[in-house]
Design a protein around this motif. Structure first.
Motif, PDB file in Angstrom:
ATOM      1  N   LEU A  16       0.826  -1.203   0.000  1.00  0.00           N
ATOM      2  CA  LEU A  16       0.000   0.000   0.000  1.00  0.00           C
ATOM      3  C   LEU A  16       0.860   1.253   0.000  1.00  0.00           C
ATOM      4  N   LEU A  19       1.991   1.658  -3.463  1.00  0.00           N
ATOM      5  CA  LEU A  19       0.859   2.046  -4.304  1.00  0.00           C
ATOM      6  C   LEU A  19       0.520   3.514  -4.120  1.00  0.00           C
ATOM      7  N   SER A  20       0.573   4.005  -2.865  1.00  0.00           N
ATOM      8  CA  SER A  20       0.206   5.397  -2.600  1.00  0.00           C
ATOM      9  C   SER A  20       1.136   6.381  -3.303  1.00  0.00           C
ATOM     10  N   GLN A  23      -0.285   6.747  -6.948  1.00  0.00           N
ATOM     11  CA  GLN A  23      -1.656   7.184  -7.168  1.00  0.00           C
ATOM     12  C   GLN A  23      -1.786   8.700  -7.106  1.00  0.00           C
ATOM     13  N   LYS A  28      -5.616   8.167  -4.166  1.00  0.00           N
ATOM     14  CA  LYS A  28      -4.477   8.363  -3.263  1.00  0.00           C
ATOM     15  C   LYS A  28      -4.969   8.651  -1.847  1.00  0.00           C
ATOM     16  N   TRP A  30      -7.796   7.780  -0.497  1.00  0.00           N
ATOM     17  CA  TRP A  30      -8.388   6.577   0.095  1.00  0.00           C
ATOM     18  C   TRP A  30      -7.292   5.631   0.610  1.00  0.00           C
ATOM     19  N   THR A  31      -6.223   5.487  -0.168  1.00  0.00           N
ATOM     20  CA  THR A  31      -5.107   4.655   0.282  1.00  0.00           C
ATOM     21  C   THR A  31      -4.458   5.261   1.518  1.00  0.00           C
ATOM     22  N   TYR A  32      -4.319   6.566   1.526  1.00  0.00           N
ATOM     23  CA  TYR A  32      -3.789   7.240   2.713  1.00  0.00           C
ATOM     24  C   TYR A  32      -4.652   6.926   3.934  1.00  0.00           C
ATOM     25  N   ARG A  34      -6.536   4.324   4.464  1.00  0.00           N
ATOM     26  CA  ARG A  34      -6.332   2.929   4.852  1.00  0.00           C
ATOM     27  C   ARG A  34      -5.022   2.749   5.606  1.00  0.00           C
ATOM     28  N   LEU A  35      -4.040   3.585   5.321  1.00  0.00           N
ATOM     29  CA  LEU A  35      -2.746   3.490   5.997  1.00  0.00           C
ATOM     30  C   LEU A  35      -2.675   4.309   7.281  1.00  0.00           C
TER      31      LEU A  35
END
Length: 564
Positions: A16, A19-20, A23, A28, A30-32, A34-35
């Protein structure tokens, strides 16, 4: 020699992180999200009993005009943690060792000791707060005095409630220590607890707005910084002051309470243990310089927004129910000290203290009167002064919950408010345990599991906090106040050194860091002065001087490497 003090890597999904970096836009963010994690940890730490009490006093003393205080306080705290995260994400390794080697061993060890002391001592009132929430607001029919499991005096209910809180804390912290899925589950639990706190208090405020008890326009106006509350009484007192013959006395007393509460709230937005948590929480997740954007996002979403919402909700709820004339209990105003009734109303001691302060300046013969005569003299105080004395007493969370109960059918309001208070206490206890694990591992090589469980000594809080607070609060507060500004100067110097290379603070970060460090230095000096007079600022200056004299910046050579 193998170094065992480095924080273990938090298995947080390196895929992740990668991936971030690739993105953009909503994907981006949303991934942030999640992290995210460290920001929520900070939120759970700072939204504790101290914040709750400060918000309660702000709302009751200054009304909606104080809504801006806590957002400003947290903006300062946000900038402090942003500065610390910049240094931590620069890849320098263990922050405790970096401070010792490149800034000062006095500062490094003082920072660690102050953090451990804060974790141990400030857990005591959290257990006290959480136990009161369970026994008085959430489960009074089961754990309260006279209830089936509470016992006649309520002591058994306290024991059970303390056990529930400690059991939850131990179970959750052991889950975090497992790492991997356990660490991710811990992050989710903390996020849910923070969300639960926001939701519980948010429902109460929405109900107040819908019922007309809270003007939305007044709330929006209160968010605009208005320093006048530091120098004059809030609007809610003006009618009572106009009717008073001692308006100057009461104005000064009210203004002092408003100013002290506001400045204390600002100075306490970031504690010494939060500065220790920030770098270790980032390193434990494997974040580096490429994750600086993620760290900023995490602090905004996890700390800044929840803190502003929760503090605003509590200030607004207190302002709508306990500010000005709404804070007057007719039973207090009608109380006769020379012929007291059988059942004393809540807040009588504080009410009497306010009346005695008035009497000492405005009633002839007060100083020479004995105890019985003073009771009679207090009964002669005019009603306008009695109303002002009743309107300026400080209440606890149970008093606010009792006033909110009238807004809901049955006891829904009290239950929701009490649940929010319990979540506040539990989350703070959890973060104290987490920080203590990091600190004991970094300083003494102690297994993190053992270090994390040491703050369990705070389970004595519900039973002995009243007796212990007199001996522990001032020393622990002074240690934190002495070390916080010195620690911030340490991180500021660390981030400004040439050895940082391209990670060295730029003009913007340097300017922000310098500004907030100066502000916290002044506020810490003021708070320390309020506790022990000029000895407080002198002790802060003494610690700063000791740190400077043992610093490589003065000695012209790096300090000893703590790994050898």
């Amino acid at each position: 020699m193998t170094d065992t003090t480095e924080p273990t890597t938090h298995e947080r999904g390196p895929d992740l992180l990668a991936l971030s970096e690739q993105q953009t836009g909503a994907a981006k963010w949303w991934t942030y999200f999640r992290l995210s994690g460290p920001g929520f940890l900070q939120s759970a730490c700072t939204i504790g009993g101290g914040t709750l009490g400060a918000c309660l006093f702000l709302g009751s003393f200054a009304g909606l005009s104080a809504l801006w205080v806590q957002p400003v306080a947290m903006l300062l705290g946000f900038c402090v943690l942003l500065m610390i995260s910049h240094v931590a994400l620069s890849g320098g390794g263990n922050p405790f060792k970096m401070i010792n080697r490149h800034v000062s061993p006095v500062l490094g060890w003082g920072w660690l000791v102050a953090t451990v002391a804060a974790n141990m001592v400030w857990g005591l009132p959290q257990y006290n707060l959480g136990t009161e929430a369970l026994t008085q607001m959430v489960l009074p029919g089961l754990l309260g005095p006279g209830a089936s499991a509470g016992g006649d005096d309520g002591q058994m209910g306290k024991v059970i409630a303390t056990g529930i809180m400690a059991g939850c804390a131990v179970g959750i912290i052991l889950t975090q220590l497992r790492g991997g899925r356990g660490g991710r589950l811990f992050d989710r639990l903390i996020q849910l607890v923070v969300a639960g706190i926001v939701l519980c208090f948010g429902v109460v405020v929405v109900k107040l707005i819908v019922d007309g008890g809270l003007p939305l326009g007044g709330m929006l106006a209160g968010l605009v910084p208005d320093p006048s509350l530091l120098f004059e009484p809030a609007e809610g007192y003006r009618g009572m002051l106009a009717a008073s013959a001692a308006d100057e006395f009461w104005s000064q007393r009210i203004t002092t309470a408003q100013r002290n509460t506001a400045l204390a709230a600002i100075s306490a937005a970031v504690g010494i243990n939060m500065t220790f948590l920030m770098p270790y929480a980032l390193i434990a997740r494997g974040w580096g310089r490429k994750q600086r954007g993620l760290a900023r996002f995490d602090l905004v979403v996890g700390l800044l927004l929840p803190f502003i919402l929760v503090s605003g909700f509590v200030v607004a709820a207190a302002a709508s129910t306990l500010h000005g004339e709404k804070n007057i209990d007719p039973d207090l105003v009608g109380w006769r000290f020379s012929a007291p009734a059988e059942d004393a109303p809540a807040g009588l001691k504080a009410y009497r203290g306010n009346l005695e302060a008035y009497a000492a300046k405005h009633i002839a013969g007060w100083d020479a009167a004995d105890a019985e005569a003073r009771d009679g003299l207090l009964d002669t105080v005019p009603e306008p002064e009695r109303k002002l004395a009743a309107s300026t007493i400080k209440h606890n969370t149970a008093a606010l919950a009792a006033t909110i109960q009238t807004l809901f059918a049955g006891k829904t309001g009290t239950f929701l408010f009490g649940l929010g208070v319990f979540f506040i206490a539990l989350s703070t206890v959890l973060i104290h345990m987490l920080i203590n694990g990091y600190a004991m591992e970094a300083g003494f090589g102690m297994p993190r599991a053992v270090g994390s469980l040491l703050p369990l000594v705070a389970i004595a809080g519900p039973f002995f906090w009243g007796e212990l607070s007199a001996y522990l609060v001032i020393p622990t507060s002074l240690i934190g106040l002495m070390l916080l500004p010195v620690a911030l100067w340490g991180f500021l110097f660390l981030g400004s050194q040439r050895r940082m290379g391209s990670d060295r603070f730029g003009p913007g970060m340097l300017g922000v860091g310098l500004a907030v460090t100066v502000v916290y230095t002044v506020l810490s000096g003021w708070a320390a002065y309020g506790k022990v007079g000029w000895w407080g600022p002198a002790l802060i200056a003494g610690v700063g001087l000791a740190a400077l004299l043992t610093s490589p910046l003065v000695l012209k050579r790096p300090g000893p490497d703590p790994t050898h």
